[in-house]
Every structure is written in C-alpha cells, then in structure tokens.
Design a protein around this motif. Structure first.
Motif, PDB file in Angstrom:
ATOM      1  N   PHE A  92       0.551   1.617   6.894  1.00 41.85           N
ATOM      2  CA  PHE A  92      -0.869   1.313   6.730  1.00 41.85           C
ATOM      3  C   PHE A  92      -1.686   1.638   7.976  1.00 41.85           C
ATOM      4  CE2 PHE A  92      -4.488  -1.668   6.594  1.00 41.85           C
ATOM      5  CZ  PHE A  92      -5.031  -1.291   5.374  1.00 41.85           C
TER       6      PHE A  92
ATOM      7  N   ILE B 244      -7.596   2.987   0.120  1.00 44.60           N
ATOM      8  CA  ILE B 244      -8.766   2.371   0.764  1.00 44.60           C
ATOM      9  C   ILE B 244      -9.682   3.457   1.326  1.00 44.60           C
ATOM     10  CG2 ILE B 244      -9.515   1.021   2.776  1.00 44.60           C
ATOM     11  CD1 ILE B 244      -7.147  -0.885   2.167  1.00 44.60           C
TER      12      ILE B 244
ATOM     13  N   ALA C 270      -1.938   1.702   0.113  1.00 41.46           N
ATOM     14  CA  ALA C 270      -3.097   0.905   0.537  1.00 41.46           C
ATOM     15  C   ALA C 270      -3.968   1.710   1.491  1.00 41.46           C
ATOM     16  CB  ALA C 270      -2.635  -0.396   1.192  1.00 41.46           C
ATOM     17  N   ARG C 271      -3.342   2.358   2.435  1.00 41.39           N
ATOM     18  CA  ARG C 271      -4.111   3.133   3.416  1.00 41.39           C
ATOM     19  C   ARG C 271      -4.907   4.242   2.741  1.00 41.39           C
ATOM     20  NH1 ARG C 271      -1.800   6.544   8.563  1.00 41.39           N
ATOM     21  NH2 ARG C 271      -3.612   7.882   8.781  1.00 41.39           N
TER      22      ARG C 271
END
Length: 193
Positions: A115, A151, A147-148
C-alpha cells in the motif's frame, strides 16, 4: 527532459497497447524494476476516466503476479546465494530470528509494503526467503496493492481534470516529492532492517 518524459507517458497512456504496457510495468516492478506503475496508471486514468476501474484492476493483478515472481526469487534462489553469505558473516541464527518475526507479522508487513511508497519488491523477495505462507502472501498483496491502485484511480476518476491541471502546473515539485518518498522508503528499510 522531464516535460518530454511526462508528455511521452501521457501519449502512451492513450495508446492501444497501454494496458499491456501497464501490466508489464506493474509485473516487473513487484519483483525487480525500480519504477512504480503509478507513472502509467495516473496518466492512463486521466486519459480515460471511464476505464479507471479496469485500469486499476489490470495494475493490481499484474502487480500481484509480479509479487509472486519476487516471492519465487526469494524462495528458490536464496539457498544458492543468500545462505552462504549468512554463513560467512556467522549470521544464520540472527536471520532465523528475523524470519520468525517476519512470519509472525508477515501479512501486515506485506499489506503495508503493498500500500505504501516503500519499494514493494524488497518485501516480495523477503517473503519468499522467510517462507511466508504463499496464500497469505498473495492475499495480503492483493488487498494492499488493490487498495493503493484503486484509491489512486478513484481520486483521479472523481477529480480528474483539476488534478491534471495541478500536475501540469507543478510537475517539477511533484517529481521531487516522489523522489523524496522513494529515497525515504529505501532509508526506512535501512533503519528497520
């Protein structure tokens, strides 16, 4: 030169083979390549915001597969190269203690590395060396990398054009900030390990 590289990346992001290039960069970055896939992810999402989720998915999946390649490097080549070095420095016992700690907290370590801007490839290889359970490694990688990238894609999808203008206006400062984060990530690794 920085402006021409930026323009080249923006042009590549609209090319018909851009997803394949993103997949390749994402794959090799997770095991050996020093440049993060964000250099393609960001302009690709800005160029085609309606495809943001597909772009993030390709980036995530290729990155996880590259992470598994990094894991394999650590798992299969450590004995031939790393083990003898540890013996030379009489560090085998210390390594085993670190390995136990890594296995105890490996999922959190891999998720955090996936992340964050910390160089991910170091942790993919370390996971193989430490013998982290492969399914846990893959799952932590999928969640952290996903997630990284999702987002980033979501922010660009939501605020696309103003961010593009901001990048155009502050390209030099953003590049410097990215370099500081990258160097800081390596420095953090040196401090921790």
């Amino acid at each position: 030169m920085l402006r021409s590289l930026y323009d080249w990346t923006m042009n590549l992001s609209g090319h018909r083979h851009a997803l394949a290039a993103l997949a390749l960069v994402s794959f090799v970055e997770s095991s050996v390549f020093p440049i993060p896939p964000d250099i393609l992810l960001i302009p690709m999402v800005l160029a085609a915001r309606q495809r943001a989720w597909r772009i993030a998915l390709v980036c995530t999946l290729a990155s996880v597969l590259g992470g598994l390649a990094g894991y394999a490097i650590g798992a299969f080549f450590f004995e031939a190269l790393g083990g003898p070095v540890l013996e030379i420095y009489d560090a085998t016992e210390t390594f085993e203690e670190v390995r136990a700690l890594y296995n105890e907290h490996g999922v959190l370590i891999v998720f955090t590395a996936g992340f964050s801007p910390i160089p991910y490839k170091i942790f993919t290889i370390a996971s193989g060396v430490a013998g982290m359970e492969p399914f846990s490694f893959a799952l932590a990688s999928l969640v952290g990398r996903g997630a990284r990238f999702f987002i980033v894609a979501a922010l660009l999808w939501k605020f696309g054009e103003p961010i593009l203008g901001f990048i155009d206006k502050h390209l030099g400062k953003l590049t410097l900030a990215f370099a500081v984060l990258l160097i800081g990530g390596f420095a953090l690794i040196e401090l921790v390990f």
